[in-house]
Design a protein around this motif. Structure first.
Motif, mmCIF file in Angstrom:
data_model
loop_
_atom_site.group_PDB
_atom_site.id
_atom_site.type_symbol
_atom_site.label_atom_id
_atom_site.label_comp_id
_atom_site.label_asym_id
_atom_site.label_seq_id
_atom_site.Cartn_x
_atom_site.Cartn_y
_atom_site.Cartn_z
ATOM 1 N N ARG A 55 -66.227 18.992 -30.714
ATOM 2 C CA ARG A 55 -65.352 18.750 -29.574
ATOM 3 C C ARG A 55 -66.125 18.239 -28.374
ATOM 4 N NH1 ARG A 55 -62.170 23.764 -30.205
ATOM 5 N NH2 ARG A 55 -61.693 23.095 -32.309
ATOM 6 N N ARG A 56 -67.379 18.654 -28.263
ATOM 7 C CA ARG A 56 -68.168 18.139 -27.136
ATOM 8 C C ARG A 56 -68.616 16.701 -27.363
ATOM 9 N NH1 ARG A 56 -71.494 23.664 -26.103
ATOM 10 N NH2 ARG A 56 -69.649 24.866 -25.568
ATOM 11 N N ARG A 57 -68.615 16.286 -28.619
ATOM 12 C CA ARG A 57 -68.967 14.871 -28.909
ATOM 13 C C ARG A 57 -67.777 13.948 -28.717
ATOM 14 N NH1 ARG A 57 -71.292 14.069 -34.769
ATOM 15 N NH2 ARG A 57 -70.579 11.988 -34.245
ATOM 16 N N ILE A 58 -66.606 14.555 -28.549
ATOM 17 C CA ILE A 58 -65.379 13.761 -28.490
ATOM 18 C C ILE A 58 -64.685 14.013 -27.157
ATOM 19 C CG2 ILE A 58 -63.115 13.406 -29.541
ATOM 20 C CD1 ILE A 58 -64.250 14.266 -32.205
ATOM 21 N N GLY A 59 -64.511 12.967 -26.349
ATOM 22 C CA GLY A 59 -63.784 13.130 -25.089
ATOM 23 C C GLY A 59 -62.303 13.262 -25.361
ATOM 24 N N TYR A 60 -61.601 14.018 -24.496
ATOM 25 C CA TYR A 60 -60.180 14.264 -24.735
ATOM 26 C C TYR A 60 -59.456 14.220 -23.396
ATOM 27 C CZ TYR A 60 -56.115 16.847 -26.653
ATOM 28 O OH TYR A 60 -54.864 17.238 -27.061
ATOM 29 N N VAL A 81 -59.831 11.195 -16.960
ATOM 30 C CA VAL A 81 -60.546 10.249 -17.830
ATOM 31 C C VAL A 81 -62.058 10.357 -17.583
ATOM 32 C CG1 VAL A 81 -60.877 7.806 -18.403
ATOM 33 C CG2 VAL A 81 -58.561 8.681 -17.999
ATOM 34 N N ALA A 82 -62.439 10.486 -16.301
ATOM 35 C CA ALA A 82 -63.877 10.633 -15.982
ATOM 36 C C ALA A 82 -64.433 11.872 -16.672
ATOM 37 C CB ALA A 82 -64.069 10.732 -14.467
ATOM 38 N N ARG A 83 -63.675 12.959 -16.621
ATOM 39 C CA ARG A 83 -64.142 14.200 -17.243
ATOM 40 C C ARG A 83 -64.296 14.024 -18.754
ATOM 41 N NH1 ARG A 83 -60.608 19.578 -17.228
ATOM 42 N NH2 ARG A 83 -59.315 18.137 -18.409
ATOM 43 N N ALA A 105 -67.551 12.357 -19.533
ATOM 44 C CA ALA A 105 -68.740 12.855 -18.826
ATOM 45 C C ALA A 105 -69.978 12.962 -19.701
ATOM 46 C CB ALA A 105 -68.429 14.190 -18.164
ATOM 47 N N ALA A 106 -69.828 13.507 -20.900
ATOM 48 C CA ALA A 106 -71.027 13.696 -21.728
ATOM 49 C C ALA A 106 -71.308 12.472 -22.591
ATOM 50 C CB ALA A 106 -70.866 14.945 -22.589
ATOM 51 N N ASP A 107 -70.736 11.336 -22.212
ATOM 52 C CA ASP A 107 -70.933 10.075 -22.912
ATOM 53 C C ASP A 107 -70.605 10.182 -24.402
ATOM 54 O OD1 ASP A 107 -71.457 7.411 -22.856
ATOM 55 O OD2 ASP A 107 -73.626 7.612 -23.099
ATOM 56 N N PRO A 108 -69.395 10.678 -24.708
ATOM 57 C CA PRO A 108 -69.039 10.836 -26.123
ATOM 58 C C PRO A 108 -68.824 9.474 -26.765
ATOM 59 C CG PRO A 108 -67.100 11.175 -24.752
ATOM 60 C CD PRO A 108 -68.251 10.944 -23.813
ATOM 61 N N GLY A 109 -69.067 9.400 -28.075
ATOM 62 C CA GLY A 109 -68.825 8.123 -28.756
ATOM 63 C C GLY A 109 -67.336 7.858 -28.934
ATOM 64 N N LEU A 129 -60.379 10.513 -27.197
ATOM 65 C CA LEU A 129 -58.994 10.692 -27.637
ATOM 66 C C LEU A 129 -58.122 10.797 -26.393
ATOM 67 C CD1 LEU A 129 -59.519 13.448 -30.389
ATOM 68 C CD2 LEU A 129 -59.619 10.946 -30.648
ATOM 69 N N MET A 130 -57.042 10.036 -26.345
ATOM 70 C CA MET A 130 -56.196 10.045 -25.147
ATOM 71 C C MET A 130 -54.740 10.259 -25.566
ATOM 72 S SD MET A 130 -58.002 6.837 -23.140
ATOM 73 C CE MET A 130 -57.765 7.451 -21.478
ATOM 74 N N ASP A 131 -54.156 11.375 -25.118
ATOM 75 C CA ASP A 131 -52.794 11.716 -25.532
ATOM 76 C C ASP A 131 -51.825 11.465 -24.392
ATOM 77 O OD1 ASP A 131 -50.544 12.653 -26.732
ATOM 78 O OD2 ASP A 131 -51.416 14.547 -27.401
ATOM 79 N N GLU A 132 -51.099 10.372 -24.435
ATOM 80 C CA GLU A 132 -50.155 9.966 -23.382
ATOM 81 C C GLU A 132 -50.775 10.147 -22.001
ATOM 82 O OE1 GLU A 132 -46.666 9.136 -23.520
ATOM 83 O OE2 GLU A 132 -46.151 9.606 -25.580
ATOM 84 N N PRO A 133 -52.002 9.644 -21.776
ATOM 85 C CA PRO A 133 -52.682 9.992 -20.523
ATOM 86 C C PRO A 133 -51.958 9.444 -19.296
ATOM 87 C CG PRO A 133 -53.859 8.238 -21.631
ATOM 88 C CD PRO A 133 -52.809 8.714 -22.589
ATOM 89 N N PHE A 134 -51.193 8.371 -19.457
ATOM 90 C CA PHE A 134 -50.544 7.778 -18.279
ATOM 91 C C PHE A 134 -49.036 8.028 -18.292
ATOM 92 C CE2 PHE A 134 -53.997 4.401 -19.207
ATOM 93 C CZ PHE A 134 -54.973 5.236 -18.699
ATOM 94 N N GLY A 135 -48.601 8.919 -19.201
ATOM 95 C CA GLY A 135 -47.176 9.119 -19.440
ATOM 96 C C GLY A 135 -46.390 9.586 -18.229
ATOM 97 N N ALA A 136 -47.045 10.363 -17.339
ATOM 98 C CA ALA A 136 -46.279 10.954 -16.234
ATOM 99 C C ALA A 136 -46.320 10.101 -14.968
ATOM 100 C CB ALA A 136 -46.838 12.349 -15.940
ATOM 101 N N LEU A 137 -46.892 8.911 -15.063
ATOM 102 C CA LEU A 137 -47.106 8.120 -13.839
ATOM 103 C C LEU A 137 -46.005 7.089 -13.623
ATOM 104 C CD1 LEU A 137 -50.907 7.467 -14.403
ATOM 105 C CD2 LEU A 137 -49.858 9.256 -13.015
ATOM 106 N N ASP A 138 -45.840 6.684 -12.364
ATOM 107 C CA ASP A 138 -44.866 5.626 -12.079
ATOM 108 C C ASP A 138 -45.362 4.314 -12.693
ATOM 109 O OD1 ASP A 138 -46.113 3.763 -9.833
ATOM 110 O OD2 ASP A 138 -46.746 5.811 -9.454
ATOM 111 N N PRO A 139 -44.460 3.350 -12.923
ATOM 112 C CA PRO A 139 -44.840 2.143 -13.672
ATOM 113 C C PRO A 139 -45.985 1.343 -13.059
ATOM 114 C CG PRO A 139 -42.465 2.249 -13.385
ATOM 115 C CD PRO A 139 -43.033 3.386 -12.598
ATOM 116 N N ILE A 140 -46.069 1.312 -11.719
ATOM 117 C CA ILE A 140 -47.127 0.496 -11.104
ATOM 118 C C ILE A 140 -48.491 1.167 -11.280
ATOM 119 C CG2 ILE A 140 -47.996 -0.419 -8.898
ATOM 120 C CD1 ILE A 140 -45.040 -0.872 -8.152
ATOM 121 N N THR A 141 -48.541 2.466 -10.996
ATOM 122 C CA THR A 141 -49.805 3.196 -11.187
ATOM 123 C C THR A 141 -50.217 3.126 -12.654
ATOM 124 O OG1 THR A 141 -49.035 4.702 -9.485
ATOM 125 C CG2 THR A 141 -50.921 5.416 -10.772
ATOM 126 N N ARG A 142 -49.233 3.235 -13.510
ATOM 127 C CA ARG A 142 -49.502 3.199 -14.947
ATOM 128 C C ARG A 142 -50.109 1.853 -15.359
ATOM 129 N NH1 ARG A 142 -45.233 5.537 -19.141
ATOM 130 N NH2 ARG A 142 -46.408 5.070 -20.992
#
Ligand SMILES: Nc1ncnc2c1ncn2[C@@H]1O[C@H](COP(=O)(O)OP(=O)(O)OP(=O)(O)O)[C@@H](O)[C@H]1O
Length: 313
Positions: free
Chosen positions: A74-79, A146-148, A151-155, A158-171
């Motif tokens: 899990r530390r090798r994989i960003g989430y 996303v920065a977090r 952080a440990a420079d994982p190869g 994994l991103m699960d609906e990371p922008f799902g809650a944002l307004d369309p322009i920010t998204r």
């Protein structure tokens, strides 16, 4: 490289993921897309073993993930997830540095990494480092998330609906940012969304899921050009898909060699422009051909309307 080979996940009698096989090459951005409950998140979480797979094999760089120590994996994989999962009582800087600190990086290295990532995500260090999550806008918080994850420079990210809650322009802004960042860092990214437009915009490879199965997979242009069935066709927007395809196709893929005898064209495009822009320019100028020029203005090709009608989107 991530490989899923005949992977299933059962919850009691329910089959959440049903015998899926998928290969995600290093440095590619793979988007899992489909309607609610189709098994996208379960698939993602099986990759970092937040959920164990019930059958089949998942391999990272050829090694079965069951053989890895879970914590280390899990530390090798960003989430990164929707609503960020930031620790509310920690500052931005502390949130971003959490994994490097767990990995016992020294203080100076953590500090430097936090600064680097904040710069990469467009967060001014002096302004944001000491803020708390509740003092951030949704888009800023998502950038910290996303920065977090990076952080440990994982190869792998994994991103699960990371922008799902944002307004369309920010998204849309964050989608552009993600593409920009990815062009620098070239991680292997698996991204989950229910929004096909987001998938078309971001993906190198789209995986369309339904009821736990993969219905179709391939590059965005192929999904648009040749949807496997009515369900995929509906997802990609039915009759609207011609325009979407035009937005993804580059002029350089469709142009003909420069024709020395052709009359000077009123409007020009470059090989990197989208076919969508080319169509707009033809309509705007009322012309049926455009000159294609390179960055220095040198003529490199011609784009006649017939290319769009015969073979175009
Ligand atoms: N812990 C669990 N226990 C029982 N069933 C579960 C569990 N997690 C997921 N499921 C079921 O597995 C199926 C797939 O869920 P999953 O969350 O992977 O779908 P999804 O495509 O990510 O949907 P959404 O976009 O709504 O999050 C659903 O029917 C869901 O109810």
């Amino acid at each position: 490289m991530i490989e899923l080979d005949g992977v299933s996940r059962f919850f009691g009698a329910e089959v959440a993921v049903d015998n899926i096989s998928l290969t995600i090459p290093d440095g590619s951005l793979c988007v899992l897309v489909g309607t609610s409950g189709c098994g996208k998140s379960t698939t993602l979480r099986m990759i970092n073993r937040l959920i164990e797979h019930s059958a089949g094999e998942i391999r990272i760089d050829g090694h079965q993930i069951r053989r890895f120590n879970e914590e280390k994996l899990r530390r090798r994989i960003g989430y990164a997830i929707q609503n960020t999962g930031l620790f509310p009582h920690w500052t931005v800087a502390r949130n971003i540095g959490v994994v490097p600190r767990l990995l016992k990086w020294d203080h100076a290295a953590v500090d430097q990494r936090v600064r680097e990532l904040m710069a990469l995500l467009g967060l001014e260090f002096d302004e944001f480092a000491n803020k708390y999550p509740h003092q951030l806008s949704g888009g800023q918080a998502q950038r910290v998330g996303v920065a977090r994850a990076l952080a440990a420079d994982p190869g792998i990210l994994l991103m699960d609906e990371p922008f799902g809650a944002l307004d369309p322009i920010t998204r849309a802004n964050l989608q552009t940012e993600l593409l920009r960042i990815q062009s620098h860092i070239r991680k292997t990214i698996v991204f989950v969304t229910h929004d096909m437009d987001e998938a078309l915009r971001l993906a190198d490879h789209i995986v369309v899921m339904r009821a736990g199965r993969i219905i179709q997979q391939g590059p965005p242009t192929r999904i648009l050009a040749d949807p496997a069935d009515d369900f995929v066709e509906t997802l990609v927007g039915g009759r609207d898909r011609g325009l979407k395809r035009a937005a993804l196709t580059r002029v350089g893929e469709m142009m003909e060699p420069a024709d020395a005898g052709a009359p000077a064209a009123v409007a020009t495009v470059t090989p990197d422009d989208s076919m969508r822009l080319a169509v707009s320019l033809m309509l705007w100028h009322g012309v049926s051909r455009l000159a294609v020029v390179d960055d220095t203005g040198r003529r490199v090709g011609t784009l006649p309307l017939s290319r769009l009608v015969d073979e175009g989107p």
